[in-house]
Design a protein around this motif. Structure first.
Motif, mmCIF file in Angstrom:
data_model
loop_
_atom_site.group_PDB
_atom_site.id
_atom_site.type_symbol
_atom_site.label_atom_id
_atom_site.label_comp_id
_atom_site.label_asym_id
_atom_site.label_seq_id
_atom_site.Cartn_x
_atom_site.Cartn_y
_atom_site.Cartn_z
ATOM 1 N N LYS A 267 -7.015 -2.503 -4.264
ATOM 2 C CA LYS A 267 -5.695 -2.172 -3.708
ATOM 3 C C LYS A 267 -5.751 -0.887 -2.888
ATOM 4 O O LYS A 267 -5.114 -0.779 -1.836
ATOM 5 C CB LYS A 267 -4.681 -1.982 -4.833
ATOM 6 N N LEU A 268 -6.501 0.087 -3.397
ATOM 7 C CA LEU A 268 -6.625 1.357 -2.691
ATOM 8 C C LEU A 268 -7.310 1.138 -1.344
ATOM 9 O O LEU A 268 -6.919 1.726 -0.327
ATOM 10 C CB LEU A 268 -7.409 2.351 -3.554
ATOM 11 N N VAL B 235 -2.131 7.163 -7.207
ATOM 12 C CA VAL B 235 -3.524 7.318 -7.633
ATOM 13 C C VAL B 235 -3.832 8.791 -7.881
ATOM 14 O O VAL B 235 -4.517 9.143 -8.849
ATOM 15 C CB VAL B 235 -4.487 6.710 -6.585
ATOM 16 N N LEU C 18 -7.563 -1.943 -8.947
ATOM 17 C CA LEU C 18 -6.963 -0.755 -8.344
ATOM 18 C C LEU C 18 -7.803 -0.267 -7.166
ATOM 19 O O LEU C 18 -7.259 0.151 -6.139
ATOM 20 C CB LEU C 18 -6.811 0.354 -9.392
ATOM 21 N N GLY D 227 0.804 -1.218 0.000
ATOM 22 C CA GLY D 227 0.000 0.000 0.000
ATOM 23 C C GLY D 227 0.834 1.264 0.000
ATOM 24 O O GLY D 227 0.327 2.338 -0.325
ATOM 25 N N LEU E 292 -7.193 -1.604 0.435
ATOM 26 C CA LEU E 292 -6.202 -2.230 1.315
ATOM 27 C C LEU E 292 -5.193 -1.195 1.808
ATOM 28 O O LEU E 292 -4.802 -1.192 2.978
ATOM 29 C CB LEU E 292 -5.470 -3.355 0.577
ATOM 30 N N ALA E 293 -4.756 -0.309 0.906
ATOM 31 C CA ALA E 293 -3.774 0.714 1.282
ATOM 32 C C ALA E 293 -4.357 1.658 2.331
ATOM 33 O O ALA E 293 -3.640 2.170 3.196
ATOM 34 C CB ALA E 293 -3.325 1.492 0.053
ATOM 35 N N LEU F 219 0.910 4.067 -2.913
ATOM 36 C CA LEU F 219 -0.211 3.906 -3.845
ATOM 37 C C LEU F 219 -1.079 5.159 -3.894
ATOM 38 O O LEU F 219 -1.531 5.582 -4.967
ATOM 39 C CB LEU F 219 -1.061 2.695 -3.444
ATOM 40 N N GLU F 220 -1.315 5.758 -2.731
ATOM 41 C CA GLU F 220 -2.176 6.940 -2.661
ATOM 42 C C GLU F 220 -1.646 8.045 -3.575
ATOM 43 O O GLU F 220 -2.393 8.655 -4.342
ATOM 44 C CB GLU F 220 -2.225 7.425 -1.209
#
Lengths: 297, 413
Positions: free
Chosen positions: B391-392, A110, B388, A103, B394-395, A106-107
């Motif tokens: 995954k987001l 995105v 995606l 993770g 989970l993140a 990832l933010e």
């Protein structure tokens, strides 16, 4: 049993963890700088796996002598022991650790995607876990949890079985024998049969002791087998992730994070228990100066 | 020529990509031979695809892939054998292929829980005798997974059955009745599950407890039926369906939380209570006010769905169905933006890209929780978006199972 040898095995393992962490961190830095090939990283990963395997092999041999010692090792802190599962780390924790790592970053990626700044690349986080990999990780997670639950159930059965039979019947038998002794003590003074009855009771108690020893030995042997299987599950889960699902670079990051977590928790809990021990010493000294006052530790 | 084709068919490789290339080679050979034969073969392959999808909707993904290979091999053999004429005759009996099968992506992961209680059901062309109606469902079980699994396996059949009985022509009131009856039937099925379960089925966790805890098990259900003109959504519980229209999220369902004012009033009127224990809970137990199952909480926890019928427009981009493992940590706006960005990244789907992505899609859609998903029907953009979003979640430390379905609603591509 030889507790010193068991602790020596553990110290050797900790030294290996520290050396392994240093090697993994160096490999990670080299990979980040573009100086490490996949083959080189794979070699580092394999060396790490062999370290785990070696530790499991030595534990297997020692646990045959005393399986119980490894379930609540006196060489670990109470906190370390509180997070053990069947004498080691819980395999499914590895997957949770990986979800955490995957993770990271990832933010931000995105946000780049939504802002049209990513040139159409689908975000995968800093670790770069792909969709296909996430599916495989999810499947491994389910299998590992299932196997963990099966081993946990076997431990529960062992614990219930030994208490149920033969330990409780022996305990009850001793209670009855003790009660009989009290009654017999009064009667013995006036009866010429007292000596004979005492000899009979001694024989029965001796037999019970042998039965207790046999039950405890059987339990220890079963725990030893359970430890071996738990170590095998730990190995299988780590190996599946490190060599089948993840790329060499991802595996290096995951293994380094796992070792770092293990060593940090150990250091933190030892520091806290050392501080608590010092507090205990101060309490002890003050008690020594006044015979009538007890420290409220 | 016939012998060469037969030999080629026998050596069909295992991978989908190779199978696609073999098919392309056969098509090229056919083009060289006779133009009309090429057209004939293309029609047969299209009908084969339709047959596979409609013929065995129950088959899990792995079997679907194997069945596809068997069908492809059998069709290739028959088309190159002397009895091709009779094959052509039987082909004419099959219904015409719909214009286009739905394009969607599915992801379902256990995440940070130890138990997987979510299920997903995707059933293209699920109403027998008609085409262009596609079923999507997300079911988030609680207490155990057998109710969610039952919904996965049966909900589409029950909806199709009720649709047939109602002779539903698409009016809103008719769809509402179809969905309400379907949910009621599944609810009854859940209630009788313990007594009617086959001896062969393995017992699950709730059944192993004494007294039986089967009545403490339930599932959310958010269901969508997508046709060329409408999207029908039926929802009970706190999973959710969201439409993205011209970049704006349009909720097609509203979460059934016990403290939703109208739900709270309904529960109280029925003599129940909502107690706050780590959130609002019916009788202090269940964090949603409607669900399939949960017999011991009736009548306070109702299985009656809220139904919306939405007319499709040219501005519609996608439909997202997901469990609360996603919605607890990702807003409707964020989810729609992510899907739109993934659509943009992949560009308009091109026919050539399909074969290249086949192997990857097979891996992406391998989750056992998503039955009825056909590898070839899944579009890369939708799969990327669904994965995606998971995954987001989970993140962002979602603590629950995460299941996401993304349906491409764009027209003209």
């Amino acid at each position: 049993m030889d507790m010193a040898r068991y602790e020596s095995c553990y110290r050797h393992w900790i030294a290996g963890q520290e050396a392994g962490l240093a090697e993994l961190e160096a490999a990670s830095a080299n990979a980040a700088a573009g100086r490490a090939t996949d083959a080189e990283l794979r070699t580092v990963v394999e060396r790490c796996m062999l370290g785990y395997q070696d530790y499991a092999t030595r534990r297997r041999a020692l646990s045959r002598e005393d399986g119980v010692a490894f379930f609540a090792p006196p060489w670990c802190t109470a906190f370390e022991n509180s997070v053990l599962w069947l004498g080691g780390c819980r395999p499914s924790l590895t997957v949770r650790l990986l979800y955490n790592l995957s993770g990271e970053g990832l933010e931000a990626q995105v946000e780049e995607l939504l802002g049209g700044l990513s040139n159409g690349v689908i975000p995968t986080g800093a670790l770069g876990i792909t969709s296909a990999q996430l599916v495989l990780i999810n499947d491994l997670h389910s299998r590992t949890v299932h196997q963990e639950n099966a081993l946990s159930d076997r431990l529960a059965t062992l614990q219930e079985d030994i208490a149920d039979r033969p330990l409780l019947p022996i305990v009850r038998q001793r209670e009855l024998a003790a009660a009989a002794r009290l009654g017999a003590a009064a009667a013995a003074s006036g009866s010429c049969d007292g000596a004979a009855r005492r000899r009979l009771r001694a024989a029965r108690l001796g037999a019970a002791d042998a039965e207790v020893d046999a039950a405890l030995d059987s339990y220890k042997a079963a725990l030893s087998r359970l430890l071996v299987e738990a170590d095998e599950l730990r190995m299988a889960t780590a190996r599946a992730l490190a060599t089948e699902i993840l790329t060499p670079r991802q595996a290096v990051e995951m293994l380094a994070a796992g070792k770092h977590l293990h060593l940090s928790v150990r250091d933190w809990s030892r520091r806290r228990e050392a501080a608590a021990g010092a507090q205990q010493q101060l309490g002890g000294q003050s008690a020594g100066t006044d015979n009538t006052v007890r420290p409220s530790t | 020529m016939a012998e060469i084709c037969c030999e080629e068919a026998k050596s069909t490789p295992a991978t989908a990509v190779a199978a696609a290339s073999v098919s392309a080679t056969a098509a090229a050979a056919a083009a060289v031979a006779v133009a009309s034969s090429a057209l004939e073969r293309r029609r047969r392959r299209l009908e084969m695809r339709r047959f596979r999808v409609a013929g065995d909707p129950e088959a899990p993904v792995a079997e679907d892939v194997r069945a596809a290979k068997r069908q492809r091999l059998a069709r290739t053999l028959s088309s190159t054998c002397p009895d091709a004429g009779s094959g052509s005759g039987s082909d004419s009996d099959r219904p015409a292929l719909p214009e286009r099968l739905p394009r969607y992506g599915v992801t379902s992961v256990c995440g940070r829980r130890r138990e997987m209680e979510d299920t997903v059901s995707v059933r293209p062309d699920f109403v027998p005798g008609t085409s262009k109606q596609h079923f999507f469902g997300v079911f988030d079980g609680h207490g155990c997974s057998h109710v969610a699994t039952m919904c996965q396996n049966m909900m589409h059949e029950v909806v199709a059955d009720e649709h047939r009985k109602a002779d539903c022509s698409g009016e809103e009131t008719a769809w509402k009745a179809v969905m309400e009856r379907s949910f009621a039937r599944l609810d009854e099925q859940a209630a009788s599950w313990a007594t009617s379960r086959s001896r062969d089925e393995p017992s699950c966790r709730c059944e192993q407890q004494k007294p039986l805890r089967c009545d403490h098990v339930g599932s959310t259900a958010v269901v969508a039926v997508v046709s060329p003109t409408h999207v029908v959504v039926a929802n009970a519980g706190d999973s959710r369906a969201v439409l993205s229209r011209a970049g704006v999220p349009v909720p097609l369902s509203v979460d059934h939380k016990p403290d939703r004012p109208d739900e709270l009033a309904r529960i109280k009127a029925a003599g129940g209570r909502v107690i706050y224990w780590d959130g609002a809970r019916v009788l202090g137990v269940l964090a949603m006010s409607r669900a399939i199952g949960d017999g011991y909480l009736k009548p306070f926890v109702s299985s009656e769905p809220e139904v919306t019928v939405t007319e499709r427009t040219d501005d519609d981009e996608c439909l997202i169905l997901a469990s609360d493992g996603l919605w607890d940590v990702v807003t409707n706006e964020m989810a729609c933006e992510v899907v739109r960005a993934c659509f943009h990244s992949n560009g308009p789907p091109a026919p050539a890209a399909r074969a290249n992505g086949a192997a990857l899609r097979a891996a992406e859609n391998g989750s056992a929780a998503a039955k009825g998903v056909s590898v070839e029907d899944s579009d890369k953009a939708c799969s990327d978006a669904a994965m995606l979003l998971a995954k987001l979640a989970l993140a962002r430390r979602s603590a629950d199972n995460v299941s996401v379905v993304v349906v491409d609603l764009r027209r003209g591509i």
